[in-house]
Design an enzyme around this catalytic site. Structure first.
Site, PDB file in Angstrom:
ATOM      1  N   LYS A 140      33.702  25.435  36.217  1.00  0.00           N
ATOM      2  CA  LYS A 140      34.470  25.283  38.301  1.00  0.00           C
ATOM      3  C   LYS A 140      33.730  23.511  38.557  1.00  0.00           C
ATOM      4  CE  LYS A 140      34.556  30.021  39.224  1.00  0.00           C
ATOM      5  NZ  LYS A 140      36.004  29.638  39.249  1.00  0.00           N
TER       6      LYS A 140
ATOM      7  N   ASP B  74      31.711  36.991  43.019  1.00  0.00           N
ATOM      8  CA  ASP B  74      32.863  37.435  41.894  1.00  0.00           C
ATOM      9  C   ASP B  74      33.107  39.418  41.708  1.00  0.00           C
ATOM     10  OD1 ASP B  74      35.621  36.743  40.982  1.00  0.00           O
ATOM     11  OD2 ASP B  74      34.892  35.499  39.203  1.00  0.00           O
TER      12      ASP B  74
ATOM     13  N   ASP C 273      38.275  30.633  32.316  1.00  0.00           N
ATOM     14  CA  ASP C 273      37.873  30.575  33.997  1.00  0.00           C
ATOM     15  C   ASP C 273      38.724  31.663  34.764  1.00  0.00           C
ATOM     16  OD1 ASP C 273      36.913  30.533  36.232  1.00  0.00           O
ATOM     17  OD2 ASP C 273      37.587  28.548  36.984  1.00  0.00           O
TER      18      ASP C 273
ATOM     19  N   GLU D  36      39.013  34.626  33.845  1.00  0.00           N
ATOM     20  CA  GLU D  36      38.491  35.389  32.595  1.00  0.00           C
ATOM     21  C   GLU D  36      37.910  36.707  33.540  1.00  0.00           C
ATOM     22  OE1 GLU D  36      35.899  35.733  36.328  1.00  0.00           O
ATOM     23  OE2 GLU D  36      36.869  34.061  35.395  1.00  0.00           O
TER      24      GLU D  36
ATOM     25  N   ARG E  50      40.347  38.927  34.284  1.00  0.00           N
ATOM     26  CA  ARG E  50      41.715  39.424  34.164  1.00  0.00           C
ATOM     27  C   ARG E  50      41.755  40.366  32.075  1.00  0.00           C
ATOM     28  NH1 ARG E  50      45.974  35.043  35.393  1.00  0.00           N
ATOM     29  NH2 ARG E  50      44.107  34.710  36.422  1.00  0.00           N
TER      30      ARG E  50
END
Length: 431
Positions: free
Chosen positions: A214, A227, A287, A289, A291
């Site tokens: 990111k 997150d 990114d 990740e 899922r």
């Protein structure tokens, strides 16, 4: 001093907003004790939740807390300490207000618990810490058990998606399975049917993006402590359930906790991994990740033979683009479950918007060299992410996915919201 505050609301403002206004006024005048005049059409629970949530003030990491300040005008307000509701026109309702307030306070404590988890810095809420928190809930309250799977247990279950994300971190995997079971009923009547539900929360305690790092101001990498908002909602719900102790429920709280970091051991773009249901996944973007971790968590949950599975995740920026910060996206393969969650949303104030699981978009996540890939093509990013998750749930299982990337964080106040706790509680208590 005593103050009388008259609060005017327009038709667009909710009872929840009224509660927040009450708390805001109390803060301005540094009131410790508040009496609120009620009317018959008011929702006591929503007002109370509004007051309680506006009352939130996270000072855990302030070094000045506890220092003496003899200047009363400049003393920091510590929140409302005493709250009561009074209905002048119908005094017979006053006792019921206090009962509702007691129930609402238990739910509000679950919301606060979630907010504190989301708001905590990543170095203070590692996956290991989350495992300890879940274990402590099971130790502190009756009718709870907790299992935390480590590296060898996850490998034995072939959790290739989850372990691929975790492998870049110095912290070992912590796959949390916290269970609440109401005391067994001796009756077989429908009124005493045990409803079995699995709640799955995305638990990335920090997301660097991995090798698809990111970067740039818009990436908000400094906020990637949130997150694990799905995990916080699930554990906050568990905390509230622990205090409420509802009947006829078996609830499984599932979190595949880990970090998404960069190291010589980290997953790489182009890797192919195998999830615990045997499906192969081509990792085109490290990114995407969340899922991958949810894939194995969903397979695990489906094997528990529950009546329904609900996952909550700060999954896609695409959902924030579509719905903004106030509302999450709801995807489901069950009209019944979808309706139940929308009803719970209306009661709780945690907003949802029903989104389409458009089967035409499945082709966008098909891989040429594996079964599926972890990012889609041609837009619709929140939809393709939901379709990806559906690959890990049996067709016969009632399942819902809530993409809560928007409402997990209030960018105006720079505070976590505790989104999802009230929604899940309302859903569970409606069963």
């Amino acid at each position: 001093s005593k103050f009388l505050a008259l609060v005017g609301l327009d038709e667009q403002q909710s009872d929840f907003s009224f509660g927040r206004t009450i708390s805001s006024v109390a803060k301005q005048i540094k009131a410790k004790k508040v009496n609120t005049v009620m009317f018959d059409n008011f929702s006591t629970s929503k007002i109370f939740n509004g007051i309680y949530e506006e009352n939130y003030n996270d000072k855990r990491y302030k070094s000045k807390v506890g220092k003496k300040n003899n200047d009363n005008d400049n003393k920091e307000w510590d929140g409302i300490e005493s709250l009561s509701f009074v209905n002048i026109s119908n005094p017979s309702l006053n006792e019921s207000y206090q009962e509702v307030a007691q129930t609402s306070s238990k739910i509000a404590r679950g919301v606060t618990f979630a907010r504190e988890l989301v708001g905590a810095p990543p170095n203070s809420k590692t996956p290991i810490v989350l495992g300890h928190i879940a274990t402590k809930i099971s130790q502190d309250y009756p009718n709870f058990t907790c299992t935390v799977l480590g590296q060898s247990e996850c490998e034995a279950r072939n959790m290739g998606g989850y372990l691929a994300v975790q492998q870049g971190s110095k912290y070992p995997p912590q796959f949390i399975h916290l269970t609440y079971k109401s005391p067994s009923s001796t009756s077989d009547s429908n009124d005493n049917k045990i409803h079995k539900v699995a709640l799955v929360g995305k638990g990335l305690t920090f997301d660097s993006g991995g090798y698809n790092l990111k970067v740039g101001a818009s990436s908000s990498i400094e906020l990637m402590k949130f997150d694990m908002g799905g995990c916080a909602a699930v554990l906050g719900c568990a905390k509230a359930i622990a205090e409420l102790q509802p009947k006829n429920l078996e609830v499984h709280f599932i979190v595949a906790a880990c970090e998404n970091m960069i190291s010589s051991e980290a997953m790489k773009p182009g890797d192919i991994v195998t999830a615990s249901n045997g499906k192969t996944i081509e990792i085109l973007n490290t990114d995407a990740e969340g899922r991958l971790t949810l894939a194995d968590a969903l397979v695990y949950s489906d094997n528990l033979n529950v009546d329904s599975i609900i996952d909550l995740a700060t999954l896609t920026g695409a959902c924030v683009v579509a719905l903004g910060e106030e509302c999450s996206g709801l995807y489901s393969n069950s009209e019944i479950l979808c309706h139940q969650l929308k009803e719970a949303s209306l009661k709780s104030g945690d907003e949802l918007w029903h989104m389409p699981l458009n089967k035409k978009y499945i082709k966008n996540i098909k891989s040429k060299i594996a079964d599926i890939k972890n990012i889609g093509e041609h837009g619709g990013g929140s939809i393709t992410a939901a379709l990806f998750l559906q690959e890990f749930v049996r067709d016969t299982t009632k399942w819902a996915h809530i993409d809560m990337a928007g409402p997990v964080w209030d960018s105006r106040s720079h505070n976590p919201t505790g989104y999802g706790v009230k929604l899940l509680i309302e859903y569970l208590l409606s069963l």
